[in-house]
Write a protein that holds these residues in place. Structure first.
Motif, PDB file in Angstrom:
ATOM      1  N   LEU A 255      27.612 -43.869  52.717  1.00  0.00           N
ATOM      2  CA  LEU A 255      28.299 -43.230  51.593  1.00  0.00           C
ATOM      3  C   LEU A 255      28.559 -41.751  51.850  1.00  0.00           C
ATOM      4  CD1 LEU A 255      26.329 -44.846  48.617  1.00  0.00           C
ATOM      5  CD2 LEU A 255      28.662 -45.370  49.366  1.00  0.00           C
ATOM      6  N   ASP A 256      27.783 -41.164  52.747  1.00  0.00           N
ATOM      7  CA  ASP A 256      27.924 -39.746  53.052  1.00  0.00           C
ATOM      8  C   ASP A 256      28.999 -39.495  54.105  1.00  0.00           C
ATOM      9  OD1 ASP A 256      27.519 -37.017  53.446  1.00  0.00           O
ATOM     10  OD2 ASP A 256      25.787 -37.319  54.741  1.00  0.00           O
ATOM     11  N   LEU A 257      28.798 -40.025  55.310  1.00  0.00           N
ATOM     12  CA  LEU A 257      29.679 -39.680  56.421  1.00  0.00           C
ATOM     13  C   LEU A 257      30.726 -40.745  56.763  1.00  0.00           C
ATOM     14  CD1 LEU A 257      27.138 -37.919  58.792  1.00  0.00           C
ATOM     15  CD2 LEU A 257      28.938 -36.867  57.418  1.00  0.00           C
ATOM     16  N   THR A 258      30.565 -41.957  56.244  1.00  0.00           N
ATOM     17  CA  THR A 258      31.576 -42.985  56.512  1.00  0.00           C
ATOM     18  C   THR A 258      32.643 -42.991  55.420  1.00  0.00           C
ATOM     19  OG1 THR A 258      29.965 -44.370  57.677  1.00  0.00           O
ATOM     20  CG2 THR A 258      31.987 -45.439  56.914  1.00  0.00           C
ATOM     21  N   THR A 259      32.215 -43.111  54.175  1.00  0.00           N
ATOM     22  CA  THR A 259      33.188 -43.120  53.074  1.00  0.00           C
ATOM     23  C   THR A 259      33.446 -41.722  52.523  1.00  0.00           C
ATOM     24  OG1 THR A 259      31.542 -43.436  51.319  1.00  0.00           O
ATOM     25  CG2 THR A 259      32.349 -45.414  52.455  1.00  0.00           C
TER      26      THR A 259
ATOM     27  N   HIS B 298      31.894 -40.233  50.077  1.00  0.00           N
ATOM     28  CA  HIS B 298      31.642 -40.089  48.632  1.00  0.00           C
ATOM     29  C   HIS B 298      30.513 -39.110  48.314  1.00  0.00           C
ATOM     30  CE1 HIS B 298      33.980 -43.860  48.575  1.00  0.00           C
ATOM     31  NE2 HIS B 298      34.304 -43.493  47.340  1.00  0.00           N
ATOM     32  N   LEU B 299      29.502 -39.055  49.152  1.00  0.00           N
ATOM     33  CA  LEU B 299      28.346 -38.192  48.874  1.00  0.00           C
ATOM     34  C   LEU B 299      28.330 -36.931  49.732  1.00  0.00           C
ATOM     35  CD1 LEU B 299      25.484 -40.849  48.531  1.00  0.00           C
ATOM     36  CD2 LEU B 299      26.894 -39.823  46.733  1.00  0.00           C
ATOM     37  N   ASN B 300      29.373 -36.733  50.532  1.00  0.00           N
ATOM     38  CA  ASN B 300      29.403 -35.562  51.406  1.00  0.00           C
ATOM     39  C   ASN B 300      29.900 -34.337  50.643  1.00  0.00           C
ATOM     40  OD1 ASN B 300      30.954 -33.760  53.623  1.00  0.00           O
ATOM     41  ND2 ASN B 300      29.286 -34.894  54.584  1.00  0.00           N
ATOM     42  N   PRO B 301      29.247 -33.180  50.784  1.00  0.00           N
ATOM     43  CA  PRO B 301      29.671 -31.970  50.058  1.00  0.00           C
ATOM     44  C   PRO B 301      31.038 -31.449  50.484  1.00  0.00           C
ATOM     45  CG  PRO B 301      27.898 -31.470  51.624  1.00  0.00           C
ATOM     46  CD  PRO B 301      28.010 -32.956  51.563  1.00  0.00           C
ATOM     47  N   ASN B 302      31.488 -31.826  51.686  1.00  0.00           N
ATOM     48  CA  ASN B 302      32.824 -31.439  52.143  1.00  0.00           C
ATOM     49  C   ASN B 302      33.794 -32.605  51.955  1.00  0.00           C
ATOM     50  OD1 ASN B 302      34.556 -29.437  53.404  1.00  0.00           O
ATOM     51  ND2 ASN B 302      34.581 -30.758  55.209  1.00  0.00           N
ATOM     52  N   GLY B 303      33.451 -33.735  52.547  1.00  0.00           N
ATOM     53  CA  GLY B 303      34.159 -34.983  52.300  1.00  0.00           C
ATOM     54  C   GLY B 303      35.611 -35.022  52.710  1.00  0.00           C
ATOM     55  N   VAL B 304      35.987 -34.313  53.776  1.00  0.00           N
ATOM     56  CA  VAL B 304      37.368 -34.320  54.250  1.00  0.00           C
ATOM     57  C   VAL B 304      37.514 -35.381  55.339  1.00  0.00           C
ATOM     58  CG1 VAL B 304      39.201 -32.996  55.347  1.00  0.00           C
ATOM     59  CG2 VAL B 304      37.649 -31.882  53.729  1.00  0.00           C
ATOM     60  N   PRO B 305      38.375 -36.387  55.143  1.00  0.00           N
ATOM     61  CA  PRO B 305      38.549 -37.431  56.164  1.00  0.00           C
ATOM     62  C   PRO B 305      38.997 -36.850  57.504  1.00  0.00           C
ATOM     63  CG  PRO B 305      39.558 -38.092  54.088  1.00  0.00           C
ATOM     64  CD  PRO B 305      39.178 -36.645  53.947  1.00  0.00           C
TER      65      PRO B 305
ATOM     66  N   ARG C   7       1.932 -51.528  58.211  1.00  0.00           N
ATOM     67  CA  ARG C   7       2.440 -50.694  57.112  1.00  0.00           C
ATOM     68  C   ARG C   7       3.509 -49.743  57.619  1.00  0.00           C
ATOM     69  NH1 ARG C   7      -3.034 -50.250  55.702  1.00  0.00           N
ATOM     70  NH2 ARG C   7      -3.112 -48.186  56.647  1.00  0.00           N
ATOM     71  N   THR C   8       3.291 -49.156  58.806  1.00  0.00           N
ATOM     72  CA  THR C   8       4.271 -48.226  59.373  1.00  0.00           C
ATOM     73  C   THR C   8       5.604 -48.911  59.601  1.00  0.00           C
ATOM     74  OG1 THR C   8       2.518 -46.967  60.468  1.00  0.00           O
ATOM     75  CG2 THR C   8       4.748 -46.671  61.299  1.00  0.00           C
ATOM     76  N   MET C   9       5.573 -50.108  60.186  1.00  0.00           N
ATOM     77  CA  MET C   9       6.801 -50.842  60.462  1.00  0.00           C
ATOM     78  C   MET C   9       7.479 -51.262  59.164  1.00  0.00           C
ATOM     79  SD  MET C   9       7.265 -50.899  63.704  1.00  0.00           S
ATOM     80  CE  MET C   9       8.327 -52.271  64.135  1.00  0.00           C
ATOM     81  N   ARG C  10       6.697 -51.730  58.202  1.00  0.00           N
ATOM     82  CA  ARG C  10       7.273 -52.224  56.947  1.00  0.00           C
ATOM     83  C   ARG C  10       7.924 -51.101  56.161  1.00  0.00           C
ATOM     84  NH1 ARG C  10       3.204 -54.784  55.460  1.00  0.00           N
ATOM     85  NH2 ARG C  10       2.169 -53.228  54.161  1.00  0.00           N
ATOM     86  N   TRP C  11       7.177 -50.029  55.907  1.00  0.00           N
ATOM     87  CA  TRP C  11       7.728 -48.933  55.112  1.00  0.00           C
ATOM     88  C   TRP C  11       8.773 -48.144  55.891  1.00  0.00           C
ATOM     89  CZ3 TRP C  11       7.576 -49.190  50.224  1.00  0.00           C
ATOM     90  CH2 TRP C  11       6.501 -49.817  49.585  1.00  0.00           C
ATOM     91  N   GLY C  12       8.606 -48.056  57.206  1.00  0.00           N
ATOM     92  CA  GLY C  12       9.638 -47.426  58.024  1.00  0.00           C
ATOM     93  C   GLY C  12      10.953 -48.170  57.922  1.00  0.00           C
ATOM     94  N   GLY C  13      10.872 -49.510  57.925  1.00  0.00           N
ATOM     95  CA  GLY C  13      12.075 -50.325  57.793  1.00  0.00           C
ATOM     96  C   GLY C  13      12.756 -50.122  56.452  1.00  0.00           C
ATOM     97  N   VAL C  14      11.957 -50.021  55.386  1.00  0.00           N
ATOM     98  CA  VAL C  14      12.514 -49.801  54.044  1.00  0.00           C
ATOM     99  C   VAL C  14      13.209 -48.437  53.965  1.00  0.00           C
ATOM    100  CG1 VAL C  14      11.932 -49.451  51.616  1.00  0.00           C
ATOM    101  CG2 VAL C  14      10.863 -51.311  52.888  1.00  0.00           C
ATOM    102  N   ILE C  15      12.548 -47.409  54.493  1.00  0.00           N
ATOM    103  CA  ILE C  15      13.132 -46.061  54.494  1.00  0.00           C
ATOM    104  C   ILE C  15      14.445 -46.043  55.262  1.00  0.00           C
ATOM    105  CG2 ILE C  15      12.829 -43.690  55.363  1.00  0.00           C
ATOM    106  CD1 ILE C  15       9.813 -44.051  54.795  1.00  0.00           C
ATOM    107  N   LEU C  16      14.469 -46.687  56.413  1.00  0.00           N
ATOM    108  CA  LEU C  16      15.678 -46.716  57.238  1.00  0.00           C
ATOM    109  C   LEU C  16      16.810 -47.467  56.544  1.00  0.00           C
ATOM    110  CD1 LEU C  16      14.140 -47.326  60.770  1.00  0.00           C
ATOM    111  CD2 LEU C  16      15.234 -45.245  59.939  1.00  0.00           C
ATOM    112  N   ALA C  17      16.484 -48.571  55.887  1.00  0.00           N
ATOM    113  CA  ALA C  17      17.511 -49.344  55.184  1.00  0.00           C
ATOM    114  C   ALA C  17      18.144 -48.508  54.069  1.00  0.00           C
ATOM    115  CB  ALA C  17      16.907 -50.625  54.609  1.00  0.00           C
ATOM    116  N   LEU C  18      17.318 -47.803  53.307  1.00  0.00           N
ATOM    117  CA  LEU C  18      17.836 -46.951  52.222  1.00  0.00           C
ATOM    118  C   LEU C  18      18.659 -45.801  52.795  1.00  0.00           C
ATOM    119  CD1 LEU C  18      14.693 -46.781  49.895  1.00  0.00           C
ATOM    120  CD2 LEU C  18      16.797 -48.094  49.532  1.00  0.00           C
TER     121      LEU C  18
END
Length: 230
Positions: A137-141, A143-150, A119-130
């Motif tokens: 979306l936050d630090l690469t693109t 879009h979700l970063n509150p500062n978002g300056v490239p 269960r730890t491995m399965r749900w841990g994997g799901v959490i990590l994927a999300l």
């Protein structure tokens, strides 16, 4: 006919339990190496804002004469996606095989420990994927970063961790990563046939690596939250 013979070994590798365990071990090792390298890069945050931003910019110039600007990072991301998919699929296939081969009766303690680890491995994997989706979306693109300056990576990171809910989500993801590493590394070492003192050493190594990675990743958000950095 010759073509079929040449393609048979990969098929056997994919269909056999030993082959799937090998795929899972190799992809797990590659992902762990990336996680450690990424953590060490994150620690440049404590050197200076300029050093951290310069490091992030340098990553985009690796092999740029061949792959173009940021080309190396996209190749790396594609490779990581392949590793994650193979790792997850082989884990699911091995879990199904283990359940199918499980005897009707099991010792209660062994069942509880096995189910907990699964269960730890399965749900841990799901959490990590999300979390990875959010992280991109936050630090690469941005879009979700509150500062978002490239290019202003240091400031973007600080802006993130000044929000308590971002720090909370990040902490939960890193703790899940720590559990995943501990169980995965212990499982891999255990498959080598460790026993007695070697078994205790393997447990210590797995726990030590997991704690080091978890502490390394959490050092940045907690430094921002406590005002030690940023």
């Amino acid at each position: 006919m010759a073509l079929l013979e040449r393609s048979a070994p990969p098929r056997r590798l994919w269909s056999s339990t030993v082959g799937q365990k090998a795929i899972m071990a190799v992809t797990g090792l590659l992902l762990l190496l990336f996680v450690v390298a990424h953590m060490l890069g994150n620690l440049k945050f404590f050197v200076s804002a300029a050093s951290f931003d310069h490091y992030a910019a340098w990553l985009r110039t690796i092999l740029d004469s061949v792959l173009g600007h940021s080309g190396f990072l996209w190749v790396l991301r594609a490779g990581l996606v392949v590793c994650v998919v193979l790792h997850a699929v082989t884990a699911a296939r091995l879990a199904r095989r283990a359940r199918a081969a499980r005897p009707v009766r099991y010792a209660h303690r062994g069942r509880v420990q096995g189910d907990y680890a699964a269960r730890t491995m399965r749900w841990g994997g799901v959490i990590l994927a999300l979390f990875v989706v959010y992280h991109v979306l936050d630090l690469t693109t941005g879009h979700l970063n509150p500062n978002g300056v490239p290019g202003a990576v240091h400031d973007n990171v600080v802006a993130d961790f000044r929000l308590w809910y971002v720090t909370l989500v990040y902490t939960l993801a890193v703790v899940a990563l720590g559990f995943h590493i501990r169980h995965g590394l212990w499982s891999a070492l255990q498959s080598l046939g460790t026993s007695g003192a070697a078994r205790r050493t393997a447990q210590g190594v797995a726990l030590g690596v997991a704690v080091a990675v978890t502490a390394g990743y959490l050092s940045v958000p907690f430094a921002v939250v406590t005002g030690l950095a940023g």
